[in-house]
Design a protein around this motif. Structure first.
Motif, PDB file in Angstrom:
ATOM      1  N   PRO A  90     -18.860 -30.987  49.111  1.00  0.00           N
ATOM      2  CA  PRO A  90     -17.887 -30.441  48.158  1.00  0.00           C
ATOM      3  C   PRO A  90     -18.538 -29.389  47.271  1.00  0.00           C
ATOM      4  O   PRO A  90     -19.754 -29.326  47.123  1.00  0.00           O
ATOM      5  N   PRO A  91     -17.736 -28.520  46.667  1.00  0.00           N
ATOM      6  CA  PRO A  91     -18.289 -27.482  45.787  1.00  0.00           C
ATOM      7  C   PRO A  91     -19.072 -28.107  44.629  1.00  0.00           C
ATOM      8  O   PRO A  91     -18.763 -29.200  44.158  1.00  0.00           O
ATOM      9  N   VAL A  92     -20.100 -27.400  44.199  1.00  0.00           N
ATOM     10  CA  VAL A  92     -20.904 -27.857  43.074  1.00  0.00           C
ATOM     11  C   VAL A  92     -20.921 -26.786  42.000  1.00  0.00           C
ATOM     12  O   VAL A  92     -20.601 -25.626  42.245  1.00  0.00           O
ATOM     13  N   ARG A  93     -21.288 -27.203  40.805  1.00  0.00           N
ATOM     14  CA  ARG A  93     -21.381 -26.282  39.690  1.00  0.00           C
ATOM     15  C   ARG A  93     -22.812 -26.281  39.190  1.00  0.00           C
ATOM     16  O   ARG A  93     -23.426 -27.335  39.039  1.00  0.00           O
ATOM     17  N   TYR A  94     -23.372 -25.085  38.986  1.00  0.00           N
ATOM     18  CA  TYR A  94     -24.726 -24.953  38.432  1.00  0.00           C
ATOM     19  C   TYR A  94     -24.644 -24.548  36.967  1.00  0.00           C
ATOM     20  O   TYR A  94     -23.852 -23.675  36.620  1.00  0.00           O
ATOM     21  N   PRO A  95     -25.462 -25.129  36.110  1.00  0.00           N
ATOM     22  CA  PRO A  95     -26.288 -26.307  36.386  1.00  0.00           C
ATOM     23  C   PRO A  95     -25.425 -27.543  36.566  1.00  0.00           C
ATOM     24  O   PRO A  95     -24.340 -27.651  35.988  1.00  0.00           O
ATOM     25  N   ASP A  96     -25.921 -28.482  37.354  1.00  0.00           N
ATOM     26  CA  ASP A  96     -25.161 -29.682  37.674  1.00  0.00           C
ATOM     27  C   ASP A  96     -25.015 -30.538  36.418  1.00  0.00           C
ATOM     28  O   ASP A  96     -26.011 -30.963  35.826  1.00  0.00           O
ATOM     29  N   PRO A  97     -23.771 -30.829  35.987  1.00  0.00           N
ATOM     30  CA  PRO A  97     -23.579 -31.661  34.792  1.00  0.00           C
ATOM     31  C   PRO A  97     -24.083 -33.090  34.964  1.00  0.00           C
ATOM     32  O   PRO A  97     -24.207 -33.824  33.987  1.00  0.00           O
ATOM     33  N   ALA A  98     -24.392 -33.500  36.202  1.00  0.00           N
ATOM     34  CA  ALA A  98     -24.936 -34.838  36.433  1.00  0.00           C
ATOM     35  C   ALA A  98     -26.401 -34.936  36.010  1.00  0.00           C
ATOM     36  O   ALA A  98     -26.925 -36.040  35.884  1.00  0.00           O
ATOM     37  N   VAL A  99     -27.059 -33.797  35.820  1.00  0.00           N
ATOM     38  CA  VAL A  99     -28.467 -33.769  35.413  1.00  0.00           C
ATOM     39  C   VAL A  99     -28.508 -33.512  33.913  1.00  0.00           C
ATOM     40  O   VAL A  99     -28.185 -32.414  33.447  1.00  0.00           O
ATOM     41  N   ARG A 152     -38.373 -31.807  26.854  1.00  0.00           N
ATOM     42  CA  ARG A 152     -39.397 -31.843  27.887  1.00  0.00           C
ATOM     43  C   ARG A 152     -38.820 -32.034  29.285  1.00  0.00           C
ATOM     44  O   ARG A 152     -39.465 -31.688  30.290  1.00  0.00           O
ATOM     45  N   PHE A 153     -37.607 -32.580  29.366  1.00  0.00           N
ATOM     46  CA  PHE A 153     -36.985 -32.794  30.666  1.00  0.00           C
ATOM     47  C   PHE A 153     -36.545 -31.481  31.303  1.00  0.00           C
ATOM     48  O   PHE A 153     -36.484 -31.378  32.539  1.00  0.00           O
ATOM     49  N   GLU A 154     -36.251 -30.491  30.492  1.00  0.00           N
ATOM     50  CA  GLU A 154     -35.698 -29.236  31.004  1.00  0.00           C
ATOM     51  C   GLU A 154     -36.647 -28.539  31.968  1.00  0.00           C
ATOM     52  O   GLU A 154     -36.217 -27.890  32.920  1.00  0.00           O
ATOM     53  N   LYS A 155     -37.939 -28.681  31.754  1.00  0.00           N
ATOM     54  CA  LYS A 155     -38.887 -28.020  32.658  1.00  0.00           C
ATOM     55  C   LYS A 155     -39.084 -28.794  33.956  1.00  0.00           C
ATOM     56  O   LYS A 155     -39.704 -28.282  34.894  1.00  0.00           O
ATOM     57  N   LEU A 156     -38.560 -30.019  34.031  1.00  0.00           N
ATOM     58  CA  LEU A 156     -38.716 -30.838  35.219  1.00  0.00           C
ATOM     59  C   LEU A 156     -37.583 -30.656  36.216  1.00  0.00           C
ATOM     60  O   LEU A 156     -37.678 -31.130  37.355  1.00  0.00           O
ATOM     61  N   VAL A 157     -36.512 -29.987  35.810  1.00  0.00           N
ATOM     62  CA  VAL A 157     -35.343 -29.846  36.668  1.00  0.00           C
ATOM     63  C   VAL A 157     -35.022 -28.369  36.863  1.00  0.00           C
ATOM     64  O   VAL A 157     -35.557 -27.490  36.181  1.00  0.00           O
ATOM     65  N   LEU A 158     -34.122 -28.101  37.814  1.00  0.00           N
ATOM     66  CA  LEU A 158     -33.789 -26.731  38.204  1.00  0.00           C
ATOM     67  C   LEU A 158     -32.332 -26.427  37.877  1.00  0.00           C
ATOM     68  O   LEU A 158     -31.449 -27.219  38.224  1.00  0.00           O
ATOM     69  N   PRO A 159     -32.054 -25.298  37.231  1.00  0.00           N
ATOM     70  CA  PRO A 159     -30.665 -24.978  36.903  1.00  0.00           C
ATOM     71  C   PRO A 159     -29.822 -24.620  38.119  1.00  0.00           C
ATOM     72  O   PRO A 159     -28.600 -24.661  38.050  1.00  0.00           O
ATOM     73  N   ARG A 208     -31.717 -38.008  32.445  1.00  0.00           N
ATOM     74  CA  ARG A 208     -31.123 -38.877  33.463  1.00  0.00           C
ATOM     75  C   ARG A 208     -30.386 -38.054  34.505  1.00  0.00           C
ATOM     76  O   ARG A 208     -30.007 -36.900  34.258  1.00  0.00           O
ATOM     77  N   ILE A 209     -30.207 -38.657  35.658  1.00  0.00           N
ATOM     78  CA  ILE A 209     -29.427 -38.079  36.747  1.00  0.00           C
ATOM     79  C   ILE A 209     -28.290 -39.049  37.021  1.00  0.00           C
ATOM     80  O   ILE A 209     -28.520 -40.186  37.455  1.00  0.00           O
ATOM     81  N   ALA A 210     -27.075 -38.642  36.718  1.00  0.00           N
ATOM     82  CA  ALA A 210     -25.913 -39.514  36.901  1.00  0.00           C
ATOM     83  C   ALA A 210     -25.508 -39.520  38.374  1.00  0.00           C
ATOM     84  O   ALA A 210     -25.395 -38.464  39.010  1.00  0.00           O
ATOM     85  N   LEU A 211     -25.300 -40.709  38.921  1.00  0.00           N
ATOM     86  CA  LEU A 211     -24.833 -40.871  40.290  1.00  0.00           C
ATOM     87  C   LEU A 211     -23.597 -41.769  40.290  1.00  0.00           C
ATOM     88  O   LEU A 211     -23.417 -42.575  39.372  1.00  0.00           O
ATOM     89  N   PRO A 212     -22.762 -41.653  41.321  1.00  0.00           N
ATOM     90  CA  PRO A 212     -21.576 -42.515  41.384  1.00  0.00           C
ATOM     91  C   PRO A 212     -21.881 -43.939  41.835  1.00  0.00           C
ATOM     92  O   PRO A 212     -20.963 -44.755  41.951  1.00  0.00           O
ATOM     93  N   GLU A 213     -23.164 -44.239  42.105  1.00  0.00           N
ATOM     94  CA  GLU A 213     -23.574 -45.571  42.539  1.00  0.00           C
ATOM     95  C   GLU A 213     -24.882 -45.930  41.856  1.00  0.00           C
ATOM     96  O   GLU A 213     -25.649 -45.065  41.434  1.00  0.00           O
ATOM     97  N   ARG A 214     -25.139 -47.227  41.768  1.00  0.00           N
ATOM     98  CA  ARG A 214     -26.415 -47.693  41.232  1.00  0.00           C
ATOM     99  C   ARG A 214     -27.552 -47.272  42.161  1.00  0.00           C
ATOM    100  O   ARG A 214     -27.477 -47.451  43.375  1.00  0.00           O
ATOM    101  N   CYS A 215     -28.616 -46.736  41.606  1.00  0.00           N
ATOM    102  CA  CYS A 215     -29.787 -46.333  42.387  1.00  0.00           C
ATOM    103  C   CYS A 215     -30.803 -47.460  42.391  1.00  0.00           C
ATOM    104  O   CYS A 215     -31.251 -47.903  41.335  1.00  0.00           O
TER     105      CYS A 215
END
Length: 310
Positions: free
Chosen positions: A2-11, A17-24, A269-276
């Motif tokens: 499905p289509p995604v939006r950058y940056p991903d609102p799930a991230v 300090r987290f901002e440098k660990l992820v990619l927009p 955090r990274i939000a997912l629709p299921e428990r990881c």
């Protein structure tokens, strides 16, 4: 997809300090589904594929990076749970049904590395990690013998504990029996600390131990942080020592991955629709996070790398 939006609102960054660990310009992708309880992902870079356990279905699954296809790799699997690779690249697996830790040889034969301690059967090895000296450390709670969903119901013969398998003699040594329900575990990048999930504490704790100078024993446990309402399970460490923890259970807002600094500070955090339940780093540069999450496996490219084998 499905289509995604950058940056991903799930991230979600909860600390700068987290901002440098992820990619927009990267988003969460679901790469596989159809499991009952996905666990123990492990990356094979030499073959560009991911293996993981589908514990109740008694199988190990394989996802191919080049084709994007998923198929059953091993069935039955002994109700496999945690997986990793040893220093020679061979698959090492925790099996609930056999109550053992096994190694898959290059020709496909299975070698039993541990199934007893002090003459008694192990409970149900859960998760494991290989140290740079080749020793294999694993947790052994009774989760796989309490019923017939993730193994077979049986009597517990040993206390829950953490063990070390010597790489030369094969000796199995108990290194700790004071953790209430030891689950996921991982070493810091310098291997001077071992982190362990205490999954039968309320709330669950993430514990840390100092590793002895000879790399064979542990110092006293201490709490790095407690999970409050969350349920951490398996986790991995990046090259900067941050803990990427599978998370969930309770409310949908808790499902996904939470990332903590080596000092136990929540970074994002990274939000997912299921428990990881568990995760690993993979891909060509060890910068792709694979997240085994209930019925599915998700991935996310990140701006850090998992700790390399040494």
């Amino acid at each position: 997809m499905p289509p995604v939006r950058y940056p991903d609102p799930a991230v979600v960054a909860l600390d700068p300090r987290f901002e440098k660990l992820v990619l927009p310009l990267a988003a969460v992708e679901r790469i596989a589904s159809g499991c009952r309880w996905a666990e123990g992902p492990v990356w094979f870079g030499d073959g560009r594929y991911l293996l993981w356990s589908d514990v109740p279905n008694d199988r190990i699954m394989r996802w191919d990076e080049a084709s994007g296809q998923t198929h059953v790799w091993r069935h039955p699997s002994g109700h496999a749970n945690g997986n990793t690779r040893d220093r020679e690249g061979r698959l090492v697996t925790c099996e609930h049904q056999g109550r053992r830790v096994t190694r898959t040889e290059y020709d496909g034969r299975i070698t039993v590395l541990a199934d007893r301690y002090d003459g008694k059967r192990l409970n149900s090895p859960n998760d494991l990690v290989v140290k740079s000296d080749g020793s294999i450390w694993f947790t052994d709670p009774p989760f796989g013998i309490v019923g017939y969903y993730q193994g077979e119901k049986a009597e517990q013969e040993l206390p829950s504990a953490i063990y070390r398998i010597d790489p030369h003699s094969g000796e199995v040594a108990m290194v700790c029996d004071t953790v209430n329900g030891p689950n996921g575990l991982a070493f810091s990048p310098d291997e001077k600390r071992l982190y362990v999930i205490e999954s039968r504490a309320r709330p669950r704790n993430v514990l840390v131990f100092d590793v002895s100078a000879d790399g064979r024993t542990l110092g006293p446990q201490r709490v790095l942080f407690d999970a409050a309402e969350g349920t951490p399970d398996g986790f991995r460490i990046d090259v900067e020592g941050n803990l990427w923890c599978g998370w969930g259970m309770g409310t949908p807002e808790l499902d996904g991955v939470r990332v903590y600094s080596p000092r136990g500070e929540l970074l994002g955090r990274i939000a997912l629709p299921e428990r990881c339940a568990n995760l690993c780093f993979g891909g060509r540069h060890r910068n792709r996070l694979f997240m085994a999450s209930s019925t599915s496996v998700y991935s996310l490219f990140v701006n850090t790398q998992g700790v390399p084998a040494r």
